[in-house]
Design an enzyme around this catalytic site. Structure first.
Site, PDB file in Angstrom:
ATOM      1  N   LYS A   1       2.367  -2.601   7.403  1.00 46.56           N
ATOM      2  CA  LYS A   1       2.764  -2.423   6.005  1.00 46.56           C
ATOM      3  C   LYS A   1       4.201  -1.908   5.895  1.00 46.56           C
ATOM      4  CE  LYS A   1      -0.865  -3.810   3.769  1.00 46.56           C
ATOM      5  NZ  LYS A   1      -0.817  -5.028   2.942  1.00 46.56           N
TER       6      LYS A   1
ATOM      7  N   SER B   1       0.855  -1.177   0.000  1.00 48.19           N
ATOM      8  CA  SER B   1       0.000   0.000   0.000  1.00 48.19           C
ATOM      9  C   SER B   1       0.890   1.225   0.000  1.00 48.19           C
ATOM     10  CB  SER B   1      -0.877  -0.021   1.258  1.00 48.19           C
ATOM     11  OG  SER B   1      -1.476   1.231   1.498  1.00 48.19           O
TER      12      SER B   1
ATOM     13  N   TYR C   1      -2.190  -0.944  11.190  1.00 46.91           N
ATOM     14  CA  TYR C   1      -2.094  -1.352   9.787  1.00 46.91           C
ATOM     15  C   TYR C   1      -0.874  -0.721   9.121  1.00 46.91           C
ATOM     16  CZ  TYR C   1      -3.468  -1.922   4.873  1.00 46.91           C
ATOM     17  OH  TYR C   1      -3.484  -2.221   3.539  1.00 46.91           O
TER      18      TYR C   1
END
Length: 351
Positions: A166, A149, A162
Site C-alpha cells: 500500500k 488504506s 500488505y
C-alpha cells in the site's frame, strides 16, 4: 454530481472496470456503480464470486461483464482490458482494488509469499493502471481510482507485506499524477484511503496468528467504501480521499508523532487484530488460489462483523465536500479577523 464529460457519455452510463470485484469492497463498489446505470466489468480470480457479483450487478440496474484474471499477470490484465473495451466500446473508469495479504510476523513470511502479496497488491495496481491508460490516453479522458488504506501511510504490525504494497501504491500514484499533470492530460488518477472494513478478507488471507484475524476497530461497512469510490470516480481532480474518522485520526497522528504511534501499536496492534480465544484458519487462504473456487462458495461483500460495523457518519460527507468545508472555515476565520479588527477600532458592536 457528474462531471461534464460524464454527462456527455453516450450509451447506458459509464464503462467501469472494478478489480477484485468478486467480494468485499470491490463487490460493493461494483453494485454502487451498477445502481447508477453504469456498465461494470468485474475482474477477479474466483468464478463463483464473479458469477454471483455479475448477477447482482444486473439486478441492480447495470450491465455486467465478468472476466476471470489474476492481476499479477500483466499480459492477462492487458487482455482483460481489451476484452472490456471490445464489449463496452471504451473504458471510462478503472478501479484498482484487488489484493491479498498475510497475517504473520515478518520473520514467519517466506520470500515467495512476500513476493506474491507484492505482485498482486502492488504490481496488480501498476498493471491495471497501465492497461487502463492504454485505452484512456488516446481519448484524453478517464479516471483511475486507486483503492488504498490508512496503511498506505501508517504501517502496523503483522501486515508487513500488505502495508509495504500500500505504501508502494501511494508513491506510484503520486508519481503518475505528476506526470499526467505535466502532460496536461485530462486523464485523472485519485486515491481513496479506507479504514477497517467489514469484508470476508479476514477469513481469506493466509493467517499464522494464534487467533482469528479481525479488523482493528472501528469497522465500517463496505458500502461506505463503495460510496467513496463512486464519488472519487466522478471527481478525479481531487488527489485523495480519506474515509472514516479513524483514517483521519491515524494519518494526522502519524504525521505529528510517528514514533509515539510506533510504541502504541507495538503494545496494542497484536491483540487488536485477533479475536481472542478463536484459532486462526488453517491452509493458504487466497494467496495462491481464489477462496471461492473451484468448488467453493460465494462470500459476498460483507464479512462476519455486521453487528459492530458502522454504516456511515458525518466524516463521509466532510470528505466528499472538503472544498466546501474549507471555504466555510476560511470564511468564518476571515469574518472573525475582520470583526476583531473592527472592534479594536470601536466600529463593531459587542454581543
Amino acid at each position: 454530481m457528474r462531471t461534464s464529460w460524464e454527462r456527455a457519455l453516450p450509451g447506458h452510463g459509464r464503462a467501469v472496470v472494478v478489480t477484485g470485484a468478486s467480494g468485499g469492497v470491490g463487490r460493493a463498489a461494483a453494485l454502487a456503480f451498477a445502481a447508477r446505470g453504469d456498465r461494470v466489468a468485474l475482474l477477479a480470480r474466483g468464478r463463483e464470486g464473479l458469477a454471483a457479483a455479475a448477477d447482482e450487478v444486473q439486478r441492480a440496474g447495470g450491465e455486467a461483464l465478468a472476466v476471470t484474471v489474476d492481476m499479477a499477470d500483466a499480459k492477462a490484465v492487458d487482455d482483460a482490458a481489451q476484452q472490456v473495451a471490445d464489449a463496452f466500446g471504451r473504458i471510462d473508469v478503472w478501479v484498482n482494488n484487488a489484493f491479498t495479504g498475510i497475517y504473520a510476523p515478518f520473520t514467519e513470511i517466506s520470500p515467495d509469499e512476500f513476493r506474491r502479496v507484492t505482485e498482486v497488491t502492488y504490481l496488480g495496481y501498476v498493471f491495471g493502471t497501465r492497461a487502463a491508460l492504454r485505452h484512456m490516453l488516446p481519448r484524453d479522458r478517464g479516471t483511475v481510482v486507486q483503492v488504498g488504506s490508512a496503511l498506505a501511510y501508517r504501517g502496523i504490525p503483522l501486515q508487513s507485506a500488505y502495508c509495504g504494497a500500500k505504501h508502494a501504491i501511494q508513491g506510484f500514484n503520486e508519481s503518475l499524477r505528476c506526470e499526467l499533470l505535466h502532460q496536461g492530460s485530462r486523464v485523472r488518477t485519485t486515491m481513496v484511503q479506507l479504514p477497517a472494513v467489514n469484508t470476508p478478507q479476514f477469513d481469506w488471507v493466509l493467517n499464522r496468528l494464534p487467533g482469528r484475524a479481525r479488523p482493528v476497530p472501528p469497522v465500517f461497512q463496505p458500502e461506505v467504501a463503495a460510496r467513496a469510490i463512486v464519488h472519487a470516480a466522478g471527481h478525479g481532480r481531487r488527489r485523495e480521499y480519506w474515509v472514516g474518522g479513524a483514517t483521519v485520526a491515524t494519518l494526522l497522528a502519524n504525521a505529528v508523532a510517528p514514533g509515539l504511534l510506533d510504541r502504541y501499536l507495538a503494545r496494542t496492534g497484536f491483540e487488536a487484530q485477533q479475536d481472542g480465544g478463536e484459532a486462526g484458519p488453517a491452509g493458504p487462504g487466497n494467496l495462491w488460489t481464489p477462496a471461492d473456487g473451484p468448488h467453493g462458495r460465494d462470500f459476498g461483500a460483507h464479512g462476519r462483523f455486521d453487528e459492530e460495523a458502522v454504516a456511515g457518519g458525518p466524516q463521509e460527507w466532510v470528505s466528499r465536500n472538503r472544498t466546501r468545508v474549507g471555504a466555510g472555515v476560511l470564511a468564518g476565520g476571515l469574518g472573525a479577523v475582520m470583526t476583531a479588527g473592527l472592534r479594536r477600532r470601536g466600529r463593531a458592536p459587542r454581543s
